[in-house]
Enzyme design. Structure first.
Site, mmCIF file in Angstrom:
data_model
loop_
_atom_site.group_PDB
_atom_site.id
_atom_site.type_symbol
_atom_site.label_atom_id
_atom_site.label_comp_id
_atom_site.label_asym_id
_atom_site.label_seq_id
_atom_site.Cartn_x
_atom_site.Cartn_y
_atom_site.Cartn_z
ATOM 1 N N ASP A 70 0.800 -1.220 0.000
ATOM 2 C CA ASP A 70 0.000 0.000 0.000
ATOM 3 C C ASP A 70 0.835 1.272 0.000
ATOM 4 O OD1 ASP A 70 0.822 -0.439 2.600
ATOM 5 O OD2 ASP A 70 -1.177 -0.381 3.473
ATOM 6 N N ASP A 480 3.455 1.010 13.014
ATOM 7 C CA ASP A 480 2.696 -0.247 13.010
ATOM 8 C C ASP A 480 3.345 -1.396 13.776
ATOM 9 O OD1 ASP A 480 0.701 0.951 11.524
ATOM 10 O OD2 ASP A 480 1.454 0.207 9.621
#
Length: 888
Positions: A70, A480
């Site tokens: 992404d 993350d």
């Protein structure tokens, strides 16, 4: 995982349809030849770390596969090394959005050709439009066509697809499904030019959250997949039947039977759901569709699987569970091209206790699951998982059943069976790619083995970097997955930072004179936002948050580690002595300031906010604003103090519509001088000085002489050498940079999706050079010793252990070598904080460069992952050289 970093200091792209332009370049002005060196660029290995929403196998050539991420570009599979090769490192600073890949298409008529639809955000966060990249050499080089609209590789709905498809019969024809109400687009010249298919009736209408004023969740997710029925064409003529999926719960699937001239909504189709994927089994004449009530990749509360018979128009609900029993949507979807009738799907949004994978060998008539409950909460798995190659995928967790670690995954929207090998399957998760090479064991009652198939694919967003003068060469703060301590850049660390495990680490620092002391801060939904280490980041303990803290912010450690200054989100700047058991608000500095420490004077700290520089000389209790003017007015600034130089501060940052560049202060920020040699700069770092130089080497991500790149200066900024090249640009590199204080020329570069890049020069500069590994010593320890051997985690066929070696004698060791024999034939697969050899069951672990000296009464530790079969009995005896150690 979700990343919505807003990048600053970028220039807008010119919109429009430009045919045949070369790949993105970093330059936005006249190109100037700069001094350059031969650098070798690698990733500090993490292996994965981010969402892989798409995996594409070529249907003509065996072992040719691609993966899209992404925010981190695209990759090609290398069968010989079982690894991935990055394909979009040439994307430059100005075109940083083109590192987000919303779709990939591999040409099955001409396997050398591959296409990528790129663009990260459809809202204002990405100032540039999307593009279609085309390659005739499997992604080794690219040509680009800019589009008159944006694409969203990191937008909601990015796991649906593929939006980009090549006609298998006439490969000059491509289709692209666009977001934002832009409809369906077509190219008739192999992706060189594009035009909208005006006959296509529905541009989509689904928005994740129509009330989102940022435009992120409120964008129309648009046209989401294109599938050709290859049986309706012949080589050289366009395929007649084409199916298209649209983000519209009432009108999700359309078909053309005249090669795209006209389109109709498929009659009788189910409603109330979004069609995430449409996969055609042309042999049996079935179009399979995975439906979810949301666009993904995080949401989805209900879902269905349907089968459409292309010859009769009959729709059949083939869902593996009743609608009332779903708490997830379906997305991952694949068919076995070698065994028509075999179909698989994923419950992509099943977060707890795990994702689910379903398999049918009778075209969806009956299904089996990857795991089932035996007697709740106990599970029976059809698979085993081996994460020894990437052990951090366990997250250091010890969950209660039915949850397990490592998980089967989450955000599982990419799922593909190799079209040439029924035994091989890969699927993407929010952190990795898992795969198997014995999938057909599923059908015979055996267990198939899942392993990470992700080596070479590095997809982390880097917020901060540190390279201490002793200890581990690299500490990282990541989005993350928190961050890592690399003792060897060429090996995957065993675990991310834990205790606590921040979802995102926003800042970290070490004490310059005491590098064993490290502090990090970060984001966590519930729990502390600050943590400390007294062993160079190997182990951590949580601090206490002051009132009001909502996020990590930035943090600084005093030069001697005696105190810390923290500028958290949601609260004023704070200071503490000791390890953060109580904090007090600093005065004289605004909330949200960026903070750093002087690297010599333990009482001196610095801050910056909105064009003003601040200095504290009392350990962070009070700050005084500098009278310096002309600094950047915004907050896109990073600054650092020089190790070994009191009051020596370098500041980089700014924006193209104001002050922008690199400034230097030698009086603790009272005054700053702007370097005329630097037009723009976004980061600053220091490394080992060159031979004969009296000042440390400077590194920056900057624009110098009209060229954007990574630069190095060995003469205090008077002259600069560009050390990267146009093939190695990695999009946006404005997060952090640092040199290595021990290896001349080595530089660590942050990226926003390609992980931590490090470069080594062919010019030793009088430094000690060296590769990414460690240098074992030849130890001859003497004196008494004690060993504690602890199995910290164990799973089927594998385990993780920690070893603590204590010097119980009266003399210091200048090196050590610890040996033992495994009683059950266990083998070490990966060992960290030491070097090791194994012969049969006998293992020898030796110190590495930074942990050879062990004072009397002190301890040293290392850990490893290993393999076992039958039993996993602990070693009964350990020897330090020729001396037996007490075993605790």
């Amino acid at each position: 995982m979700r990343r919505t970093r807003i990048l600053t200091a970028v220039l807008a792209l010119a919109a429009g349809l430009i045919a045949g332009s070369p790949p993105a370049l970093a330059s936005d002005g006249p190109r100037t030849t700069l001094a350059a060196e031969s650098y070798t660029w690698k990733n500090a290995r993490i292996d994965g770390g981010g969402f892989v929403p798409g995996i594409v196998f070529n249907r003509k050539e065996k072992n040719l596969a691609y993966a899209r991420t992404d925010i981190g570009g695209a990759y090609r599979w290398q069968e010989s090394s079982k690894s991935w090769t990055p394909l979009l490192d040439s994307v430059g600073w100005t075109d940083w959005g083109h590192t987000g890949v919303v779709s990939l298409a591999s040409d099955s008529a001409d396997p050398d050709k591959v296409y990528a639809a790129v663009g990260t955000y459809t809202n204002s966060w990405d100032p540039g439009n999307g593009a279609v990249l085309r390659s005739a050499d499997r992604g080794a080089s690219w040509r680009k066509t800019d589009l008159p609209f944006k694409l969203g590789g990191n937008m909601p709905g990015r796991g649906m697809g593929e939006r980009l498809a090549v006609d298998p019969n006439k490969n000059s024809v491509l289709y692209l499904g666009a977001p934002s109400g832009r409809g369906l687009w077509r190219s008739a010249d192999s992706g060189v030019t594009w035009s909208q298919v005006t006959a296509f009736p529905n541009p989509g209408n689904y928005q994740q959250d129509p009330s989102d004023t940022s435009g992120y969740a409120s964008d129309n997710q648009g046209v989401v997949w294109v599938t050709f029925d290859e049986s309706t064409g012949t080589a050289g003529t366009a395929t007649k039947t084409v199916y298209v999926g649209v983000a519209d719960k009432d009108n999700a699937v359309y078909r053309s039977t005249d090669a795209g001239a006209t389109w109709t909504r498929l009659a009788g189709q189910p409603t109330g759901y979004l069609a995430h994927k449409g996969v055609l089994d042309a042999v049996n004449g079935y179009l399979y569709i995975a439906y979810s009530d949301k666009g993904g990749p995080y949401d989805g509360g209900k879902g269905r699987l349907w089968r459409y018979a292309t010859a009769t128009g009959t729709w059949t609900d083939i869902s593996p569970v009743a609608e009332a029993d779903t708490y997830y949507g379906f997305s991952g979807l694949t068919v076995d091209r070698q065994r028509p009738g075999t179909v698989m799907a994923t419950a992509y949004s099943s977060w707890w206790p795990d994702t689910q994978i379903f398999r049918s060998t009778d075209s969806g008539g009956t299904w089996t699951k990857a795991w089932d409950y035996t007697s709740y909460p106990d599970r029976a798995n059809r698979y085993t998982m081996d994460v020894s190659a990437t052990p951090w995928l366990t997250w250091g967790a010890n969950p209660a059943p039915p949850e397990q670690t490592p998980k089967l995954g989450w955000m599982t929207e990419a799922l593909e069976i190799d079209p040439f090998d029924s035994g091989r399957m890969m699927y993407g998760t929010g952190a990795t790619i898992y795969g198997t090479e014995n999938l057909t064991q599923w059908d015979s009652g055996g267990k198939f083995t899942l392993r990470p198939m992700v080596r070479g694919l590095e997809e982390t967003a880097v917020n901060d970097l540190a390279s201490p003068p002793t200890g581990a060469p690299l500490l990282s703060a990541l989005g993350d997955i928190g961050g890592f301590r690399h003792t060897d850049l060429t090996k995957t660390p065993s675990m991310m930072f834990t205790s606590p495990n921040f979802t995102t680490t926003t800042s970290l620092d070490f004490a310059e004179k005491n590098p064993a002391t490290v502090v990090r801060v970060g984001d966590l939904d519930s729990g502390p936002h600050v943590a400390f280490s007294t062993d160079n980041g190997a182990n951590w303990f949580a601090g206490t948050d002051p009132s009001g803290v909502s996020g990590g912010g930035t943090v600084a450690a005093a030069a001697d580690g005696s105190r810390f200054v923290w500028s958290p989100a949601g609260a004023p700047v704070q200071y503490t002595t000791g390890f953060g058991t109580s904090w007090q608000a600093a005065s004289g500095i605004p909330a949200g300031a960026v903070v750093e420490s002087d690297r010599v004077d333990a009482k001196v700290f610095y801050g910056f906010k909105s064009g003003r520089f601040y200095t504290s000389s009392d350990g962070g209790a009070t700050f005084t604003a500098s009278a310096a003017t002309g600094l950047p007015s915004g907050d896109s600034v990073r600054f650092k103090a020089l190790p070994g130089g009191r009051g020596d501060v370098w500041l980089a940052g700014g924006a193209s519509d104001g002050a922008y560049g690199l400034w230097h202060s030698t009086d603790a920020g009272a005054t700053f001088a702007k370097l005329s040699t630097v037009e723009q700069a976004d980061t600053i770092g220091f490394g080992k000085a060159a031979t004969g130089a009296s000042y440390q080497t400077l590194y920056t991500s900057a624009k110098i002489a009209g060229v954007r790149g990574i630069f190095r200066s060995t003469d205090k900024g008077a002259t600069w050498t560009r050390v990267n090249d146009d093939a190695h640009q990695w999009g946006w590199t404005g997060g952090a940079i640092t040199g290595d204080p021990r290896v001349y020329g080595r530089v660590y570069v942050s990226t926003n999706g390609r992980g931590v890049i490090y470069g080594d020069t062919s010019d030793t500069g009088g430094g000690d050079g060296g590769g990414g590994g460690t240098d074992p010593t030849d130890p001859t320890p003497t004196g008494a010793c004690a060993v504690t051997y602890t199995i910290t985690n164990q799973w089927s066929g594998g385990f993780q252990a920690d070893v603590k070696l204590t010097n119980t004698g009266t003399s210091a060791w200048s090196g050590w070598s610890l040996g033992w024999t495994f009683p059950d034939g266990q083998t070490v697969s990966q060992l960290w904080n030491a070097d090791h050899t194994q012969s049969g069951a006998a293992v020898t672990a030796r110190n590495i460069a930074w942990n050879g000296n062990v004072a009397a009464g002190s301890s040293v530790g290392f850990g490893f992952t290993g393999n076992w079969s039958g039993s996993n009995t602990k070693p009964a005896a350990f020897r330090l050289g020729d001396r037996s150690c007490a075993v605790g």
